[in-house]
Scaffold this motif. Structure first.
Motif, PDB file in Angstrom:
ATOM      1  N   LYS A 182       0.811  -1.150   0.072  1.00  0.00           N
ATOM      2  CA  LYS A 182      -0.111   0.000   0.098  1.00  0.00           C
ATOM      3  C   LYS A 182       0.855   1.318   0.043  1.00  0.00           C
ATOM      4  CE  LYS A 182      -3.730  -2.204   2.796  1.00  0.00           C
ATOM      5  NZ  LYS A 182      -4.527  -2.005   3.962  1.00  0.00           N
ATOM      6  N   ASN A 183       0.371   2.338  -0.824  1.00  0.00           N
ATOM      7  CA  ASN A 183       1.085   3.567  -0.538  1.00  0.00           C
ATOM      8  C   ASN A 183      -0.054   4.474  -0.624  1.00  0.00           C
ATOM      9  OD1 ASN A 183       3.171   1.745  -2.482  1.00  0.00           O
ATOM     10  ND2 ASN A 183       4.207   3.477  -1.176  1.00  0.00           N
ATOM     11  N   ILE A 184       0.273   5.854  -0.310  1.00  0.00           N
ATOM     12  CA  ILE A 184      -0.749   7.119  -0.479  1.00  0.00           C
ATOM     13  C   ILE A 184      -0.364   7.853  -1.416  1.00  0.00           C
ATOM     14  CG2 ILE A 184      -1.483   8.952   0.800  1.00  0.00           C
ATOM     15  CD1 ILE A 184      -2.730   6.360   2.023  1.00  0.00           C
ATOM     16  N   LEU A 185      -1.324   8.161  -2.329  1.00  0.00           N
ATOM     17  CA  LEU A 185      -1.158   9.034  -3.277  1.00  0.00           C
ATOM     18  C   LEU A 185      -1.939  10.482  -2.992  1.00  0.00           C
ATOM     19  CD1 LEU A 185      -0.141   9.988  -6.380  1.00  0.00           C
ATOM     20  CD2 LEU A 185      -2.518   8.945  -7.061  1.00  0.00           C
ATOM     21  N   LEU A 225       1.268   4.158   6.381  1.00  0.00           N
ATOM     22  CA  LEU A 225       1.232   4.033   7.614  1.00  0.00           C
ATOM     23  C   LEU A 225      -0.029   3.602   8.282  1.00  0.00           C
ATOM     24  CD1 LEU A 225       3.149   7.293   8.937  1.00  0.00           C
ATOM     25  CD2 LEU A 225       4.077   5.079   8.074  1.00  0.00           C
ATOM     26  N   GLU A 226      -0.170   2.328   9.089  1.00  0.00           N
ATOM     27  CA  GLU A 226      -1.104   2.007   9.841  1.00  0.00           C
ATOM     28  C   GLU A 226      -1.432   2.784  10.872  1.00  0.00           C
ATOM     29  OE1 GLU A 226      -3.015  -0.549   9.040  1.00  0.00           O
ATOM     30  OE2 GLU A 226      -1.618  -1.866   7.599  1.00  0.00           O
ATOM     31  N   ASP A 235      -1.042   1.067  18.588  1.00  0.00           N
ATOM     32  CA  ASP A 235      -0.458   0.631  20.006  1.00  0.00           C
ATOM     33  C   ASP A 235       0.225   1.657  20.800  1.00  0.00           C
ATOM     34  OD1 ASP A 235      -1.334  -2.026  19.306  1.00  0.00           O
ATOM     35  OD2 ASP A 235       0.568  -2.254  17.876  1.00  0.00           O
ATOM     36  N   ASN A 236      -0.495   2.631  21.204  1.00  0.00           N
ATOM     37  CA  ASN A 236       0.102   3.773  22.030  1.00  0.00           C
ATOM     38  C   ASN A 236       1.189   4.591  21.603  1.00  0.00           C
ATOM     39  OD1 ASN A 236      -0.551   4.881  24.680  1.00  0.00           O
ATOM     40  ND2 ASN A 236       1.396   4.116  25.366  1.00  0.00           N
ATOM     41  N   LYS A 237       1.211   4.536  20.022  1.00  0.00           N
ATOM     42  CA  LYS A 237       2.128   5.183  19.457  1.00  0.00           C
ATOM     43  C   LYS A 237       1.431   6.174  18.404  1.00  0.00           C
ATOM     44  CE  LYS A 237       6.274   4.918  16.563  1.00  0.00           C
ATOM     45  NZ  LYS A 237       7.462   4.201  16.126  1.00  0.00           N
ATOM     46  N   ILE A 238       1.884   7.575  18.248  1.00  0.00           N
ATOM     47  CA  ILE A 238       1.201   8.252  17.554  1.00  0.00           C
ATOM     48  C   ILE A 238       2.156   8.783  16.162  1.00  0.00           C
ATOM     49  CG2 ILE A 238       0.161  10.737  17.189  1.00  0.00           C
ATOM     50  CD1 ILE A 238      -0.766  10.518  20.087  1.00  0.00           C
ATOM     51  N   LYS A 239       1.507   8.642  14.958  1.00  0.00           N
ATOM     52  CA  LYS A 239       2.180   8.988  13.813  1.00  0.00           C
ATOM     53  C   LYS A 239       1.794  10.260  13.504  1.00  0.00           C
ATOM     54  CE  LYS A 239       2.590   4.067  13.262  1.00  0.00           C
ATOM     55  NZ  LYS A 239       1.981   3.049  12.438  1.00  0.00           N
TER      56      LYS A 239
END
Length: 337
Positions: free
Chosen positions: A56-59, A122-123, A233-237
């Motif tokens: 997967k990618n984001i365009l 990114l998930e 999982d308690n992580k922020i992107k």
């Protein structure tokens, strides 16, 4: 600059879809991936998935005439530097088949040029504004992340060479603001106009006094709202650096509270954010006391944005957002007038 009002939301999306299908050919040569529209706001973003590998990618198809190619290249340069030099997880720009990160597409009978960029996927899910306790915890984490971002901005020598516009009083609330005038927003009555004008004048005076010292003003994300955060999982992107530019570091907190500034739990979010920020980077008492100014600055800016855009978010917010600003404006004046 917004998409012309003569072009309906549906027609705009159809046009962006055509651009997206042309753009993927500039990033992929031997694989025809699926392309699915995820969001249409300032730009159109798509999920691109390989039929063969499932990758997967984001365009992103950029709104024409909003950013120059050099400005988009500057945005991507900062994202690559953050990925390589900081603990913050961000999407990584992907180059096209010609090695360039920004690809341009033109459609038949359309003189505009559409700049397109590709990113790694990114998930994660955006924070839930209705889950108060979880959001308070997440804002402490966001405070830490934002402090790391500001440290990187201040220490990255290339920052001052980037072609990115400023986010200051003039470009936000001045005579010719980038997102339009709040005076042209939805549900602006004569009484409300007088109230907001006084707020705007107080903001201007306080920002002039606050100043643009290097510890307070620099390269910022400028749109750290919930929709641009991914929790896993308690992580922020952090995603969507499209509006990054030179502004007050505390503006990133105002932006993080976008569309929820009137919620009763906001003081707790601010307290949690400040706690997290101070784990990584100093924040003086004077700066902490000025936080309401940046919240109001962003609030009036969003009234401008809602009034000048035709998309789902602007329609959802509508007049109710402007009306709910009255109480915030009166509280702000009572404290800072």
């Amino acid at each position: 600059m917004s998409i012309p009002s003569t072009e309906s939301w549906g027609k705009s999306v159809q046009k962006f879809n055509k651009v997206a299908n042309c753009a993927i050919l500039l990033f992929f040569t031997d694989d025809q991936p699926t392309v699915k529209l995820l969001d249409y706001s300032e730009n159109a973003t798509y999920l691109v998935e390989s039929r063969i590998t499932g990758q997967k990618n984001i365009l992103r198809v950029c709104r024409p005439d909003y950013h120059k190619k050099s400005q988009i290249e500057s945005e991507l340069a900062w994202m690559r530097a953050i990925d390589q030099q900081s603990p913050i997880e961000v999407p990584v720009p992907v180059s096209g088949t010609n090695g360039e990160y920004v690809q341009s597409v033109k459609l038949e009978n359309d003189p505009r040029e559409y700049h397109c960029t590709m990113f790694t996927f990114l998930e994660g899910q955006a924070p839930d504004e209705n889950n108060e306790q979880e959001l308070i915890h997440q804002f402490e984490i966001l405070g830490e992340i934002t402090a790391h971002l500001h440290n990187h901005s201040q220490n990255w020598q290339e920052a001052q060479t980037l072609d990115r516009e400023p986010w200051d009083y003039e470009t936000i609330l001045g005579e010719n603001p980038k997102w339009g005038r709040w005076q042209d927003g939805v549900a602006i009555t004569p009484e409300r106009k007088k109230l907001f004008q006084e707020v705007s004048e107080v903001i201007k005076r306080r920002l002039e006094k606050f100043g643009k010292g290097p510890d307070r003003f620099g390269l910022i994300h400028a749109d750290l709202r919930l929709a641009n955060l991914l929790v896993e999982d308690n992580k922020i992107k952090v995603i969507d650096f499209d509006d990054c530019g030179f502004g007050w570091y505390l503006f990133d907190l105002g932006a993080a509270l976008s569309f929820i500034e009137h919620k009763p739990y906001v003081p707790e979010l601010v307290k949690a954010w400040v706690k997290g920020y101070r784990k990584v980077r100093p924040l003086s008492e004077e700066e902490e006391q000025e936080i309401p100014t940046f919240i109001m600055l962003r609030r009036l800016m969003l009234i401008s944005w809602i009034g000048s855009r035709d998309n789902e978010t602007a329609r959802e917010m509508g007049s109710g957002y402007t009306e709910a600003t009255d109480a915030l404006a009166k509280d702000y004046l009572a404290k800072f007038r």
